[in-house]
Structure formats: structure tokens, C-alpha cells
Design a protein around this motif. Structure first.
Motif, PDB file in Angstrom:
ATOM      1  N   THR A 212     -51.967  20.359  -8.618  1.00 52.26           N
ATOM      2  CA  THR A 212     -52.692  20.192  -9.976  1.00 52.26           C
ATOM      3  C   THR A 212     -52.709  21.617 -10.576  1.00 52.26           C
ATOM      4  O   THR A 212     -52.694  21.355 -11.679  1.00 52.26           O
ATOM      5  CB  THR A 212     -54.167  20.194  -9.361  1.00 52.26           C
ATOM      6  N   HIS A 213     -52.592  22.690  -9.605  1.00 54.72           N
ATOM      7  CA  HIS A 213     -52.639  23.978 -10.355  1.00 54.72           C
ATOM      8  C   HIS A 213     -51.274  24.212 -11.166  1.00 54.72           C
ATOM      9  O   HIS A 213     -51.032  24.912 -12.219  1.00 54.72           O
ATOM     10  CB  HIS A 213     -52.756  25.176  -9.394  1.00 54.72           C
ATOM     11  N   ARG A 214     -50.158  23.732 -10.363  1.00 56.17           N
ATOM     12  CA  ARG A 214     -48.654  23.935 -10.741  1.00 56.17           C
ATOM     13  C   ARG A 214     -48.510  23.210 -12.226  1.00 56.17           C
ATOM     14  O   ARG A 214     -47.863  23.720 -12.965  1.00 56.17           O
ATOM     15  CB  ARG A 214     -47.892  23.781  -9.790  1.00 56.17           C
ATOM     16  N   HIS A 215     -48.677  21.848 -12.147  1.00 51.38           N
ATOM     17  CA  HIS A 215     -48.454  20.970 -13.356  1.00 51.38           C
ATOM     18  C   HIS A 215     -49.674  20.848 -14.257  1.00 51.38           C
ATOM     19  O   HIS A 215     -49.359  20.270 -15.410  1.00 51.38           O
ATOM     20  CB  HIS A 215     -48.242  19.762 -12.810  1.00 51.38           C
ATOM     21  N   GLY A 216     -50.756  21.488 -14.190  1.00 52.98           N
ATOM     22  CA  GLY A 216     -51.626  21.597 -15.049  1.00 52.98           C
ATOM     23  C   GLY A 216     -52.437  20.387 -15.434  1.00 52.98           C
ATOM     24  O   GLY A 216     -53.120  19.967 -16.562  1.00 52.98           O
ATOM     25  N   ARG A 217     -52.417  19.138 -14.459  1.00 53.45           N
ATOM     26  CA  ARG A 217     -53.074  17.956 -14.502  1.00 53.45           C
ATOM     27  C   ARG A 217     -53.473  17.682 -13.033  1.00 53.45           C
ATOM     28  O   ARG A 217     -52.898  17.905 -12.065  1.00 53.45           O
ATOM     29  CB  ARG A 217     -52.255  16.903 -15.060  1.00 53.45           C
ATOM     30  N   ARG A 218     -54.695  16.789 -12.974  1.00 45.61           N
ATOM     31  CA  ARG A 218     -54.996  16.449 -11.579  1.00 45.61           C
ATOM     32  C   ARG A 218     -54.053  15.666 -10.926  1.00 45.61           C
ATOM     33  O   ARG A 218     -53.348  14.686 -11.253  1.00 45.61           O
ATOM     34  CB  ARG A 218     -56.283  15.646 -11.865  1.00 45.61           C
TER      35      ARG A 218
END
Length: 525
Positions: free
Chosen positions: A244-250
Motif C-alpha cells: 500500500t505504501h509503495r504503490h500509493g493505493r490500498r
């Protein structure tokens, strides 16, 4: 006799037999005693005094006392018997008509009928529970029938869409949204299995409900676990918080969402599949009806995929058969005529060499000979191209084979760079594009003296493609290389092929800078 009457007869009517020995016993006894006392007093006074006036007074007192006792008895009868019996009658009628007694106003008579009242209330509560359970069951069955009706409508739409839809990708994207609504999924993806067993993602729906087609998905990211990560893929098997943090989506873990797979199969072959991401506990427990309808729709869509591939292959075979027939006609007519002309020109050259003729005549004869040789070579290549079958997997594999064969037949290093997995061109467009590239490579082999050749296929926008053929050869100046009349007719043929499929062909070249051939073509689907 109804069951209710039988129930009351067996259990409660015996209580009425002791009606006058229960709560009404004392008033009745009191009334009898007062009458007895009054009569005794009257007799006593008559015997003792014999006075008429005293008898009247005592008699009046006794009658008054008796009337008071009678009124008291009537009041007790009304409160303990008549009113409870009236309420009992209303309650029994209400229960017999199928209307349970309201829990807000229960039947609560007092006196000898209190036991009966409690039993009536218990019976009413049981009837209320039965009615409520019946209402729940009816609501459940109504909902199930509504779901079955919806599922039948979906199946009908799928069957109609198979015959009416002209674009397979649009059909698959449409039913991806239908599947998502049916199971209330968070996101969904759809994939096709190509004939070479490669998997192509057609599109997806992300967490916000946005729909993506194949072109909008590019470029596709990779998750840290090594799998492709489109906007519709929300399940992470490693660390969802880190993803979630790396790709910017849940992203979600396997404990939060479940991936439901719906295969599109036909005759035992899986031609594609849907992935639906559903909140736990998912639909695999107790939702066999939903799974059955999903699999049924998937099988219908598999038939649509198979039908589209069959129709495409039938069109391809029809074109190949037509071109092969044309090649045979060219070989049996025009090719034989050109061969005969070449032989006659060669005899003419030998005759001219043996006689004293001007140098101009010999030069013109050589020019005619060269033109016939060029036309003959072009015709042989045209016949070969007509006979060369189009790869059934599409334009990309066909271009790859063409470049590979060019490498094998020449000493020129050539390589092919496809920028997309699949094209959306129809069979005629793919055939014309392949022939343009084939003619470009033939010109490079004859005239360019090149060392390196690059063939590039790029997907510009949905339905638009760029095909580039460039070399590092000698190049030429102007719109076409210099040559004798009748030579280099391939360039005009290339332009005609591009116009035939509403494409745009441009040729750029400079002396010593090589040549660049670009074809822009738009899908007709």
C-alpha cells in the motif's frame, strides 16, 4: 368441531361446572342467608306481636337487604363471568380467523377464566411465531426467485450478446461490471488466454469503480512478490501494508478479501477467466447458486471467445485461399508472358550484337531487358507473398517470422520490437500491413546496402498502431530512388496498400542516412 373448540372443550369447560362454587359462592350463600333471615324475622314478629305495621317494616327491610344482595351478585356475575366470556368469544373468533392476539393488548380476564386466558395467550404467541417464521420464509423465497429471475435475464443478455457484439473486448468488459455487481466485489479483472498460451489482460475495475481497457493499463507495475499489479489487483500475499505504501493505493491480505475465479471455458479448454475480489467470508460458503450462475455465464462467454476466434480464422483462411488462387492465375498467365518476353529480348540482343547497329539501339535493348527482369522479379515476389500464409496468431507473430526469415536469407542484422501483446486489426488490415513490411525489407535487400534493420510495432492510442521499418543504408534523395523506367514499382504498391486500409504511409530518406518507412493504421473494428 374445530381443533380450537376441542381444545377448549377438553381443558376449560370443566371449570364452568364449578362456577358457583368458586368466586360467586359467597354472594350466593349471602343472598340465601339474607332471604332466610328475613323470612324468619317476619314469622317471629307475626307470632309475638301480631301487629300489622311491624310485619310491614320487617318485610320491607328484608326485601331491601335481599335486593342489595342481588345487585351484588349481578355485579360479581358481570365482572367474573359475562365480561370474561365476551372477551373470550372475541379472542377465539380472532384466533379462528387467523389473526393472533396483539402482544400489546393481551387477553387478561380474571376469575375462573384466568387459566383459560393464559392458555389462549400462549396459543396466540405460538401462532404469532408461526406467522413470523412464515413471513421470513416467504421473503427469503421471494428474494431467491428475484435473484433467479435476474440471473436468467443475465444469461439471456449473454446469449444475445454473443450473436450481436462485434467487439469481443467490449463484451468482456461489459460483463466484468455485471459480475462485480452480482457478488458485490471490491474490484475485478478479466484475462484472455491466447492460442500460444500467453495471457492477455483485457481490462479491470479498480476500487473506485473506474474501468480500464488494455491500452489504459500500460505500463503494468510489478508487485514485490513478482506478480503483475494492475489497478484491479488488490490482493497481496506478502505484506499488504508495505505494498500500500509503495504503490500509493490500498492493498488487502488474504484474510480480508477472497479472489473468486470465473473461467471462460469451451469444450474443456479455458479461453479466459475473471478475477473478482470479494470481502471475506466470500461466496464459496453457502452460495452455490451464485457460483453456478457465474460458471454458467462464464461458459457462455467462453463460447463467445471461441466463436470470435473461429470467425477470425475463417476470414483469414478465406483471404489466404483467395490470394493463393490469384497467385496461381498470375503464375499461369502474366508470369509465363514475361518469361516469353525475356527470352525474345535476349534473342534480340544477340541479333543486335551480330549486326552493325548503333549504340543507342543496344542501350535501349538493354534497358528493356533490365525492365523485364525487374518486372519478372517483382512478379515472382508478389506471387510468393500471395502464397505466404498469414500467421493464425495475428500480426505480431507474423512480423516476427518475417524478420527472422530476413535474417536467415541475408547477412543484414535485423530485429523486431513489438510494443504491445496483441493488435486489434482485422484480417485484411493485418495482411496489408505485413505486405508493406515485406516490400520494405525487399527494397532494403536490393538497394540499401544496410548493416542493421529495425522493425518496430507501437500501440499509440486505442485502435491506432505505428509500424516502423528503418535501416542504416545508403538512402536516396527525393520521393523514390533513381532507376530505369519500370523499376522500383514496389513503392507505389506500398502506397496503394496503405490507402486500401485507410492507413498513412510516409517514407523519409537522405543519401548516406538510411531510409525510414512509417505506416500509421487504425483499427476498423
Amino acid at each position: 368441531m374445530t381443533w380450537l373448540e376441542s381444545f377448549i372443550d377438553r381443558k376449560h369447560w370443566p371449570s364452568l361446572r364449578i362456577l358457583f362454587t368458586g368466586n360467586l359462592l359467597l354472594p350466593i350463600l349471602f343472598l340465601g342467608l339474607s332471604l332466610t333471615v328475613s323470612l324468619a324475622a317476619v314469622l317471629f314478629l307475626i307470632g309475638e306481636t301480631g301487629g300489622r305495621s311491624s310485619v310491614q317494616v320487617v318485610l320491607l327491610l328484608g326485601v331491601a337487604f335481599a335486593l342489595f344482595s342481588l345487585v351484588l351478585v349481578l355485579i360479581r356475575l358481570r365482572s367474573q363471568l359475562l365480561r370474561p366470556l365476551s372477551s373470550l368469544e372475541q379472542t377465539v373468533n380472532q384466533v379462528c380467523q387467523g389473526e393472533p392476539v396483539s402482544s400489546k393488548k393481551p387477553f387478561e380476564p380474571s376469575g375462573v377464566l384466568s387459566g383459560m386466558a393464559r392458555d389462549i395467550d400462549s396459543l396466540s404467541e405460538e401462532l404469532t411465531d408461526i406467522y413470523e417464521d412464515m413471513e421470513v420464509r416467504v421473503a427469503r423465497q421471494t428474494l431467491r426467485l428475484a435473484q433467479k429471475t435476474t440471473n436468467l435475464q443475465v444469461l439471456y443478455d449473454v446469449a444475445a450478446g454473443i450473436n450481436q457484439s462485434e467487439n469481443l473486448d467490449e463484451l468482456l468488459l461489459e460483463y466484468m461490471a455485471v459480475f462485480k455487481r452480482m457478488v458485490n466485489a471490491r474490484s475485478a479483472t478479466v484475462h484472455l488466454v491466447l492460442p500460444d498460451d500467453k495471457v492477455r489482460q483485457v481490462g479491470c475495475i479498480d476500487l473506485d469503480g473506474r474501468l480500464y481497457n488494455e491500452q489504459q493499463l500500460l505500463p503494468i507495475k510489478l508487485c514485490q512478490c513478482g506478480i503483475t499489479l494492475s489497478p484491479g489487483d488488490i490482493l497481496c500475499n506478502q505484506n499488504p501494508k508495505l505494498c500500500t505504501h509503495r504503490h500509493g493505493r490500498r492493498m488487502f491480505s488474504a484474510d480480508e478479501v477472497e479472489r473468486v475465479s470465473v473461467p471462460m471455458w469451451y469444450h474443456g479448454d479455458v479461453l479466459g477467466f475473471y478475477h473478482l475480489y470479494v470481502d471475506r467470508p466470500g461466496i464459496y460458503d453457502g452460495r452455490e447458486d451464485v457460483l453456478d450462475i457465474l460458471n454458467t455465464i462464464g461458459s457462455h462467454l467462453g463460447m463467445a471467445v471461441a466463436k470470435q476466434r473461429s470467425d477470425s480464422e475463417a476470414r483469414r483462411l478465406s483471404i489466404v485461399e483467395e490470394r493463393t488462387s490469384l497467385a496461381h492465375e498470375l503464375h499461369d498467365s502474366l508470369a509465363q508472358t514475361l518469361a516469353s518476353l525475356r527470352f525474345q529480348v535476349r534473342m534480340l540482343e544477340e541479333t543486335l550484337q551480330n549486326e552493325s547497329v548503333s549504340a543507342t539501339a543496344e542501350q535501349e535493348a538493354r534497358r528493356i531487358h533490365n525492365g523485364l527482369d525487374e518486372a519478372h522479379d517483382e512478379l515472382r515476389e508478389l506471387i510468393n507473398s500471395f502464397r505466404a500464409p498469414m500467421d493464425q496468431r495475428g500480426l505480431i507473430p507474423a512480423l516476427g517470422k518475417l524478420v527472422e526469415r530476413f535474417n536467415q536469407e541475408t547477412s543484414i542484422h535485423a530485429f523486431f520490437q513489438p510494443d504491445c501483446l496483441k493488435t486489434d486489426l482485422d484480417t485484411s488490415q493485418e495482411m496489408q500491413a505485413l505486405r508493406i513490411v515485406q516490400e520494405s525489407l525487399a527494397n532494403i535487400r536490393k538497394h540499401a546496402n544496410a548493416h542493421t534493420v529495425r522493425v518496430l510495432l507501437r500501440c499509440r492510442s486505442p485502435g491506432q498502431y505505428l509500424i516502423l521499418v528503418e535501416d542504416d543504408g545508403v538512402g536516396f534523395e527525393g520521393a523514390a530512388p533513381k532507376g530505369n523506367p519500370g523499376e522500383h514499382i514496389g513503392l507505389s504498391i506500398m502506397e496503394e496498400r496503405a490507402r486500401r486500409v485507410d492507413g498513412e504511409l510516409s517514407i523519409e530518406s537522405e543519401p548516406g542516412e538510411g531510409t525510414r518507412v512509417e505506416l500509421v493504421i487504425r483499427s476498423a473494428k
